[in-house]
Design an enzyme around this catalytic site. Structure first.
Site, mmCIF file in Angstrom:
data_model
loop_
_atom_site.group_PDB
_atom_site.id
_atom_site.type_symbol
_atom_site.label_atom_id
_atom_site.label_comp_id
_atom_site.label_asym_id
_atom_site.label_seq_id
_atom_site.Cartn_x
_atom_site.Cartn_y
_atom_site.Cartn_z
ATOM 1 N N CYS A 1 20.223 102.504 -62.204
ATOM 2 C CA CYS A 1 20.467 101.115 -61.806
ATOM 3 C C CYS A 1 20.739 101.069 -60.296
ATOM 4 O O CYS A 1 21.518 101.866 -59.783
ATOM 5 C CB CYS A 1 21.663 100.556 -62.573
ATOM 6 S SG CYS A 1 22.017 98.854 -62.122
ATOM 7 N N CYS B 1 28.204 99.351 -58.664
ATOM 8 C CA CYS B 1 29.465 99.133 -59.398
ATOM 9 C C CYS B 1 30.232 100.461 -59.489
ATOM 10 O O CYS B 1 29.733 101.423 -60.105
ATOM 11 C CB CYS B 1 29.172 98.575 -60.786
ATOM 12 S SG CYS B 1 28.011 97.178 -60.743
ATOM 13 N N CYS C 1 30.648 102.656 -62.729
ATOM 14 C CA CYS C 1 29.548 102.784 -63.684
ATOM 15 C C CYS C 1 28.786 104.106 -63.628
ATOM 16 O O CYS C 1 28.326 104.536 -62.562
ATOM 17 C CB CYS C 1 28.584 101.616 -63.502
ATOM 18 S SG CYS C 1 27.340 101.563 -64.821
ATOM 19 N N CYS D 1 24.844 94.222 -79.863
ATOM 20 C CA CYS D 1 24.813 93.936 -78.422
ATOM 21 C C CYS D 1 23.909 94.940 -77.723
ATOM 22 O O CYS D 1 24.157 96.149 -77.781
ATOM 23 C CB CYS D 1 26.200 94.061 -77.820
ATOM 24 S SG CYS D 1 27.413 93.039 -78.637
ATOM 25 N N CYS E 1 23.504 89.826 -79.066
ATOM 26 C CA CYS E 1 24.074 89.707 -77.723
ATOM 27 C C CYS E 1 23.239 90.586 -76.801
ATOM 28 O O CYS E 1 22.782 91.660 -77.218
ATOM 29 C CB CYS E 1 25.525 90.173 -77.727
ATOM 30 S SG CYS E 1 26.293 90.129 -76.090
ATOM 31 N N CYS F 1 29.707 85.519 -73.137
ATOM 32 C CA CYS F 1 30.654 86.627 -73.308
ATOM 33 C C CYS F 1 30.959 87.114 -71.905
ATOM 34 O O CYS F 1 30.062 87.613 -71.218
ATOM 35 C CB CYS F 1 29.999 87.726 -74.155
ATOM 36 S SG CYS F 1 30.988 89.229 -74.266
ATOM 37 N N ARG G 1 38.105 90.447 -76.876
ATOM 38 C CA ARG G 1 37.682 91.759 -77.387
ATOM 39 C C ARG G 1 38.443 92.899 -76.734
ATOM 40 O O ARG G 1 38.466 93.025 -75.504
ATOM 41 C CB ARG G 1 36.174 91.958 -77.196
ATOM 42 C CG ARG G 1 35.724 93.323 -77.748
ATOM 43 C CD ARG G 1 34.219 93.534 -77.750
ATOM 44 N NE ARG G 1 33.554 92.468 -78.455
ATOM 45 C CZ ARG G 1 32.660 91.658 -77.910
ATOM 46 N NH1 ARG G 1 32.300 91.826 -76.667
ATOM 47 N NH2 ARG G 1 32.110 90.706 -78.615
HETATM 48 N N1 SAM Z 1 23.783 95.998 -65.963
HETATM 49 C C1 SAM Z 1 24.341 94.898 -66.627
HETATM 50 C C2 SAM Z 1 25.498 94.285 -65.872
HETATM 51 O O1 SAM Z 1 26.125 94.952 -65.061
HETATM 52 O O2 SAM Z 1 25.789 93.111 -66.115
HETATM 53 C C3 SAM Z 1 24.746 95.170 -68.058
HETATM 54 C C4 SAM Z 1 25.419 96.460 -68.433
HETATM 55 S S1 SAM Z 1 26.991 96.765 -67.690
HETATM 56 C C5 SAM Z 1 27.219 98.462 -68.042
HETATM 57 C C6 SAM Z 1 28.133 95.866 -68.693
HETATM 58 C C7 SAM Z 1 29.604 95.905 -68.345
HETATM 59 O O3 SAM Z 1 30.191 97.104 -68.827
HETATM 60 C C8 SAM Z 1 30.013 95.878 -66.891
HETATM 61 O O4 SAM Z 1 30.007 94.601 -66.345
HETATM 62 C C9 SAM Z 1 31.444 96.403 -66.958
HETATM 63 O O5 SAM Z 1 32.358 95.335 -67.079
HETATM 64 C C10 SAM Z 1 31.441 97.272 -68.214
HETATM 65 N N2 SAM Z 1 31.600 98.695 -67.852
HETATM 66 C C11 SAM Z 1 30.666 99.486 -67.305
HETATM 67 N N3 SAM Z 1 31.132 100.729 -67.099
HETATM 68 C C12 SAM Z 1 32.423 100.718 -67.523
HETATM 69 C C13 SAM Z 1 33.462 101.703 -67.544
HETATM 70 N N4 SAM Z 1 33.264 102.934 -67.068
HETATM 71 N N5 SAM Z 1 34.654 101.358 -68.061
HETATM 72 C C14 SAM Z 1 34.856 100.110 -68.540
HETATM 73 N N6 SAM Z 1 33.925 99.139 -68.530
HETATM 74 C C15 SAM Z 1 32.728 99.432 -68.012
HETATM 75 FE FE1 SF4 Z 2 24.069 98.596 -63.014
HETATM 76 FE FE2 SF4 Z 2 26.202 99.640 -64.166
HETATM 77 FE FE3 SF4 Z 2 26.498 97.724 -62.355
HETATM 78 FE FE4 SF4 Z 2 25.434 97.111 -64.768
HETATM 79 S S1 SF4 Z 2 27.510 97.822 -64.375
HETATM 80 S S2 SF4 Z 2 24.698 96.466 -62.748
HETATM 81 S S3 SF4 Z 2 24.341 99.037 -65.187
HETATM 82 S S4 SF4 Z 2 25.654 99.782 -61.986
#
Ligand code: SAM
Ligand code: SF4
Ligand code: DTB
Length: 336
Positions: free
Chosen positions: A63, A67, A70, A107, A138, A198, A270
């Site tokens: 990606c 973030c 992530c 989801c 979802c 959500c 949740r």
């Molecule tokens: N890429 C898309 C996005 O960012 O909207 C969808 C997938 S993203 C992984 C979905 C959510 O998972 C993120 O917005 C974050 O809030 C949560 N998330 C991701 N990694 C996480 C982590 N290590 N611990 C807790 N929540 C996490």
């Molecule tokens: Fe990409 Fe992870 Fe950010 Fe979702 S949370 S946009 S998968 S880097």
């Protein structure tokens, strides 16, 4: 709510929460806060029912976003192997198994900044086929345009997940490749298309209490409360900038769940990522504070979840029943 100290209280739906009011809720003695949250919960839900969702990562890694929490960002070396978008049949088979195992909602997550229209064509097929199983659906796939949101709605999608993650003030410490405003816009597109929203956040990223207050203010002051509010405890992933974060005080996590419940009385709150590292007692307190939804199944998107076996035992010990699916969907009895 009329008087926080009162033995009985009303919990009207409000979209005008001030930061001072939210701080005052956080500052309540723990027992008073939980008592209020439990009253609010019981006025709006069966307090012994928990909604059960299962997650599947339909596209993994690579990606472009940054973030900091992530595992799927291309910018960090979390050791995760990238995988292309799954085949529709594989996704439907996983959904069907999740349904047999007792999940009422499926989801589908994709590691995209935003879906391309040709990717969305495939997601639309997945949604149609999972919905045809009688499950709630979802999707979480990054930023959406209004026409993409409408396409998903027409395909039968129930919920779109897009988290605000934290307060507007702390946000820039965590993500720089998309703005808070971008996120609010995607939520608006989903809402306007008639999708249920959500949206929630992550705790334990080094934010201060005022950021947890700020996140809940943003969520509750949206034009409509999200129907589902995931509160994630950070799962620290080695290799990411937040991989060595100090754990948050678990009671502060419970407080945040309770305040979310009080501010958004009809939302499903949740107890989301992070349950694997929580004790059963901590999870029990979160349910007492008004959490009434979980992710069920051994894996979240890329990290481990509390095992299904442990969750079945926990539900039994707490006398919790999985919530049946909404009208028009198929009810399935949980194994065990
Ligand atoms: N890429 C898309 C996005 O960012 O909207 C969808 C997938 S993203 C992984 C979905 C959510 O998972 C993120 O917005 C974050 O809030 C949560 N998330 C991701 N990694 C996480 C982590 N290590 N611990 C807790 N929540 C996490
Ligand atoms: Fe990409 Fe992870 Fe950010 Fe979702 S949370 S946009 S998968 S880097
Ligand atoms: C949400 O708020 N939490 C879920 C879901 N929405 C998509 C994701 C949690 C991800 C935890 C880290 C991982 O497994 O990669």
């Amino acid at each position: 709510m009329s008087n926080p100290g009162a033995l009985t209280a009303d919990f009207p739906i409000r979209n005008d929460w001030s930061l001072a009011e939210i701080e005052a809720l956080f500052d309540l003695p723990f027992n008073d806060l939980l008592f209020l949250a439990q009253q609010c919960h019981r006025q709006n839900f069966d307090a012994n029912e928990v909604q059960v969702s299962t997650l599947l990562n339909i596209k993994t890694g690579a990606c472009p976003e940054d973030c900091s929490y992530c595992s799927q960002s291309v910018r960090y070396d979390s050791g995760l192997e990238r995988e292309k978008l799954m085949e529709v049949d594989e996704v439907v088979a996983a959904a069907s198994q999740a349904q047999i195992d007792g999940a009422s909602r499926f989801c589908m997550g994709a590691a995209w900044r935003a879906p391309r229209d040709r990717d969305l064509d495939v997601v639309v097929k997945m949604v149609e086929e999972v919905a045809a199983l009688g499950m709630e659906t979802c999707v979480t796939a990054g930023m959406l345009t209004d026409s993409q949101a409408s396409r998903l709605q027409e395909a039968g999608l129930d919920y779109y997940n897009h988290n605000l993650d934290t307060s507007p003030e702390f946000y820039g410490e965590v993500i720089t490749t998309r703005t808070y405003e971008d996120r609010l816009e995607t939520l608006e597109h989903a809402r306007n298309a008639g999708l249920k929203v959500c949206s929630g956040g992550i705790l334990g990223m080094g934010e201060a209490r005022k950021d947890r207050v700020g996140l809940l203010a943003q969520l509750a002051n949206l034009p409509q409360h999200p129907q589902s509010v995931p509160i994630n405890m950070l799962v620290p992933v080695p290799g990411t900038p937040l991989g060595a974060s100090e754990p948050l005080d678990p009671l502060e996590f419970v407080r945040t769940v309770a305040v979310a419940r009080i501010m958004m009385p009809k939302a499903h709150v949740r107890l989301s990522a992070g349950r694997e590292s929580m004790s059963d007692e901590l999870q029990g307190l979160c349910f007492l504070a008004g959490a009434n939804s979980i992710f069920y199944g051994d894996k979240l998107l890329t990290t481990a979840n509390a095992s299904a076996e442990r969750d079945r035992a926990l539900f039994k010990r707490l006398g919790i029943r999985p919530m049946q699916v909404t009208e028009g969907k198929v009810a399935v009895v949980v194994n065990g």
